[in-house]
Design a protein around this motif. Structure first.
Motif, PDB file in Angstrom:
ATOM      1  N   ASN A  42      14.885  28.446  10.787  1.00 28.23           N
ATOM      2  CA  ASN A  42      14.953  26.994  10.878  1.00 28.23           C
ATOM      3  C   ASN A  42      13.731  26.413  10.179  1.00 28.23           C
ATOM      4  OD1 ASN A  42      15.800  24.413  11.609  1.00 28.23           O
ATOM      5  ND2 ASN A  42      16.291  25.012  13.718  1.00 28.23           N
ATOM      6  N   PHE A  43      13.582  25.094  10.298  1.00 28.09           N
ATOM      7  CA  PHE A  43      12.398  24.402   9.809  1.00 28.09           C
ATOM      8  C   PHE A  43      11.692  23.765  11.003  1.00 28.09           C
ATOM      9  CE2 PHE A  43      15.060  24.639   6.094  1.00 28.09           C
ATOM     10  CZ  PHE A  43      14.169  24.798   5.034  1.00 28.09           C
ATOM     11  N   LEU A  44      10.360  23.794  10.976  1.00 31.61           N
ATOM     12  CA  LEU A  44       9.612  23.023  11.961  1.00 31.61           C
ATOM     13  C   LEU A  44       9.910  21.548  11.746  1.00 31.61           C
ATOM     14  CD1 LEU A  44       6.022  24.591  12.057  1.00 31.61           C
ATOM     15  CD2 LEU A  44       7.634  24.430  13.952  1.00 31.61           C
ATOM     16  N   PRO A  45       9.896  20.744  12.823  1.00 35.16           N
ATOM     17  CA  PRO A  45      10.063  19.297  12.627  1.00 35.16           C
ATOM     18  C   PRO A  45       9.087  18.775  11.582  1.00 35.16           C
ATOM     19  CG  PRO A  45      10.117  19.844  14.951  1.00 35.16           C
ATOM     20  CD  PRO A  45       9.762  21.112  14.224  1.00 35.16           C
ATOM     21  N   VAL A  46       9.583  17.898  10.724  1.00 33.15           N
ATOM     22  CA  VAL A  46       8.803  17.418   9.580  1.00 33.15           C
ATOM     23  C   VAL A  46       7.541  16.692  10.044  1.00 33.15           C
ATOM     24  CG1 VAL A  46       8.811  15.906   7.561  1.00 33.15           C
ATOM     25  CG2 VAL A  46      10.854  17.242   8.142  1.00 33.15           C
ATOM     26  N   VAL A  47       6.411  17.073   9.460  1.00 32.83           N
ATOM     27  CA  VAL A  47       5.131  16.410   9.686  1.00 32.83           C
ATOM     28  C   VAL A  47       4.484  16.172   8.326  1.00 32.83           C
ATOM     29  CG1 VAL A  47       2.786  16.711  10.584  1.00 32.83           C
ATOM     30  CG2 VAL A  47       4.727  17.321  12.012  1.00 32.83           C
ATOM     31  N   GLY A  84       5.478  14.730   5.839  1.00 28.68           N
ATOM     32  CA  GLY A  84       6.406  14.881   4.728  1.00 28.68           C
ATOM     33  C   GLY A  84       6.753  16.314   4.397  1.00 28.68           C
ATOM     34  N   HIS A  85       6.228  17.279   5.164  1.00 28.02           N
ATOM     35  CA  HIS A  85       6.488  18.699   4.898  1.00 28.02           C
ATOM     36  C   HIS A  85       7.455  19.271   5.924  1.00 28.02           C
ATOM     37  CE1 HIS A  85       3.409  19.585   1.796  1.00 28.02           C
ATOM     38  NE2 HIS A  85       2.757  18.582   2.359  1.00 28.02           N
ATOM     39  N   ALA A  86       8.438  20.022   5.448  1.00 26.89           N
ATOM     40  CA  ALA A  86       9.333  20.793   6.304  1.00 26.89           C
ATOM     41  C   ALA A  86       8.991  22.269   6.102  1.00 26.89           C
ATOM     42  CB  ALA A  86      10.786  20.525   5.950  1.00 26.89           C
ATOM     43  N   VAL A  87       8.459  22.899   7.136  1.00 28.40           N
ATOM     44  CA  VAL A  87       7.961  24.279   7.044  1.00 28.40           C
ATOM     45  C   VAL A  87       9.027  25.247   7.552  1.00 28.40           C
ATOM     46  CG1 VAL A  87       6.208  25.894   7.883  1.00 28.40           C
ATOM     47  CG2 VAL A  87       5.557  23.554   7.238  1.00 28.40           C
ATOM     48  N   TYR A  88       9.425  26.156   6.675  1.00 32.84           N
ATOM     49  CA  TYR A  88      10.490  27.121   6.987  1.00 32.84           C
ATOM     50  C   TYR A  88       9.928  28.338   7.718  1.00 32.84           C
ATOM     51  CZ  TYR A  88      13.863  30.886   6.199  1.00 32.84           C
ATOM     52  OH  TYR A  88      14.728  31.939   6.362  1.00 32.84           O
ATOM     53  N   TYR A  89      10.687  28.829   8.696  1.00 35.63           N
ATOM     54  CA  TYR A  89      10.319  30.067   9.366  1.00 35.63           C
ATOM     55  C   TYR A  89      11.587  30.863   9.675  1.00 35.63           C
ATOM     56  CZ  TYR A  89      11.825  27.898  13.771  1.00 35.63           C
ATOM     57  OH  TYR A  89      12.576  27.288  14.755  1.00 35.63           O
ATOM     58  N   ALA A  90      11.406  32.178   9.858  1.00 35.53           N
ATOM     59  CA  ALA A  90      12.528  33.056  10.197  1.00 35.53           C
ATOM     60  C   ALA A  90      12.020  34.145  11.123  1.00 35.53           C
ATOM     61  CB  ALA A  90      13.125  33.668   8.931  1.00 35.53           C
ATOM     62  N   GLU A  91      12.860  34.512  12.094  1.00 36.35           N
ATOM     63  CA  GLU A  91      12.486  35.530  13.082  1.00 36.35           C
ATOM     64  C   GLU A  91      13.384  36.758  12.921  1.00 36.35           C
ATOM     65  OE1 GLU A  91      11.184  34.027  17.101  1.00 36.35           O
ATOM     66  OE2 GLU A  91      12.624  32.456  16.566  1.00 36.35           O
ATOM     67  N   TYR A  92      12.748  37.930  13.032  1.00 36.55           N
ATOM     68  CA  TYR A  92      13.446  39.197  12.833  1.00 36.55           C
ATOM     69  C   TYR A  92      13.127  40.154  13.989  1.00 36.55           C
ATOM     70  CZ  TYR A  92      13.729  37.583   7.953  1.00 36.55           C
ATOM     71  OH  TYR A  92      13.965  36.854   6.812  1.00 36.55           O
ATOM     72  N   ARG A 139       3.830  28.286  16.989  1.00 38.61           N
ATOM     73  CA  ARG A 139       3.722  29.039  18.244  1.00 38.61           C
ATOM     74  C   ARG A 139       4.273  28.228  19.419  1.00 38.61           C
ATOM     75  NH1 ARG A 139       0.756  29.352  22.737  1.00 38.61           N
ATOM     76  NH2 ARG A 139      -0.512  27.550  22.116  1.00 38.61           N
ATOM     77  N   GLN A 140       3.854  26.982  19.484  1.00 35.17           N
ATOM     78  CA  GLN A 140       4.308  26.134  20.582  1.00 35.17           C
ATOM     79  C   GLN A 140       5.810  25.862  20.485  1.00 35.17           C
ATOM     80  OE1 GLN A 140       1.826  22.638  20.704  1.00 35.17           O
ATOM     81  NE2 GLN A 140      -0.063  23.801  20.948  1.00 35.17           N
ATOM     82  N   HIS A 141       6.286  25.636  19.261  1.00 32.40           N
ATOM     83  CA  HIS A 141       7.702  25.355  19.040  1.00 32.40           C
ATOM     84  C   HIS A 141       8.578  26.511  19.513  1.00 32.40           C
ATOM     85  CE1 HIS A 141      11.207  23.607  17.030  1.00 32.40           C
ATOM     86  NE2 HIS A 141      11.417  24.770  16.434  1.00 32.40           N
TER      87      HIS A 141
END
Length: 309
Positions: A12-17, A19-27, A94-96
């Motif tokens: 998913n993406f972290l909520p935009v802050v 103007g940036h949408a930060v992508y992450y993926a969990e494995y 981490r918090q998200h």
């Protein structure tokens, strides 16, 4: 046949802050021991090959692309893109994800970012592996773009081909000026020179012949433009600041993995840092280079990560 990489169980993406949408993926295992990977660059983004360092039957591995890099958007965006912003994003992630404590694995620039985060949030980190330590100093920039020509003269000649003596005397300034010119031709020229130089140094470290000067991958333009933004500002930190952060994290179990033949981040970086992390387990990789893909470095990384479980 193409390599089949594991698929994330969540992305998913972290909520935009800002103007940036930060992508992450969990494995790996959703209830496994959480560990976050901080990629190098700045601007490189994560790669699924990083997953080979972990035991996905045990670990919950989180890959995330820093602002402006990889799958994060806008790609290559320089606004609101500083080291403190990235540290904030790591903690937001981490918090998200609702993680109480996690481990960090950071290589090269990722090791720098890991130090910044460790010193700011030491109580939420259960252990850290730092690979190919980079201290974001002018000394290292001078080494890479000027002094290193003594070890890789062909690569350096290719990097500076057609330049004046003045341009060759300050390679990094010349490259950053080309990016700031805002003409696409200059930006592409700078990205191509920088990218091929970096590749050539990697080949030279490993004792392989220089790669041909082919076309530049499209991602290089944004990657090296972003890298120039950070390096021209000393990555928005100082060595003294990084050493203070290391002191604050002195109680966090830390393993430092560094190749004895690392030409990108000089081994002396480890001796400088270790004074402020006296309990760190420093593991020299004899004959190891800078690349995490180096079999010697990759094996040392796997051992270090397993030892911190």
């Amino acid at each position: 046949m193409p390599i089949q990489h594991p698929k994330p169980f969540h992305e998913n993406f972290l909520p935009v802050v800002d103007g940036h949408a930060v992508y992450y993926a969990e494995y790996g295992q959703p209830r496994g021991n959480p560990v976050v990977v901080l990629h190098g660059g700045p601007g490189s983004g994560c790669s699924p090959t990083m997953l080979t360092w972990f035991d996905l039957a045990y670990d919950r591995v989180i890959l995330f692309d820093q602002r402006g890099a990889g799958n994060s958007t806008p790609l290559g965006e320089l606004g609101n893109n500083r080291t403190s912003d990235l540290v904030g994003d790591v903690e937001r992630l981490r918090q998200h994800l609702g993680i109480a404590r996690w481990r960090l694995v950071g290589g090269s620039w990722g090791a720098t970012l890991a130090l910044c985060y460790l010193g700011t949030h030491p109580k939420v980190v259960s252990g850290a592996v730092l690979r190919g330590v980079f201290l974001a100093s002018e000394r290292e920039i001078e080494w890479f773009f000027q002094t290193l020509q003594a070890l890789a003269p062909q690569a350096w000649d290719q990097l500076t081909f057609g330049w004046t003596a003045s341009q060759r005397s300050d390679v990094f300034h010349t490259l950053t000026a080309m990016f700031r010119s805002r003409t696409l031709k200059d930006c592409w020229d700078a990205a191509k020179r920088w990218g091929h130089y970096e590749e050539s140094i990697m080949h030279a470290m490993a004792g392989r012949p220089l790669p041909p000067m082919g076309s530049a991958p499209e991602r290089w333009l944004q990657k090296y433009r972003l890298q120039a933004h950070y390096l021209s500002n000393n990555c928005f930190v100082t060595e003294r600041y990084l050493f203070r952060q290391a002191r604050r994290a002195k109680d966090v179990p830390t393993i430092i993995v560094h190749g004895t033949h690392d030409w990108i981040c000089p081994p002396m970086n480890v001796t400088r840092l270790a004074r402020f992390l006296p309990r760190a387990d420093v593991r020299w990789v004899e004959g190891g280079t800078h690349a995490a893909s180096d079999p010697l470095i990759a094996a040392a990384l796997r051992r270090a990560i397993a030892d911190l479980r």
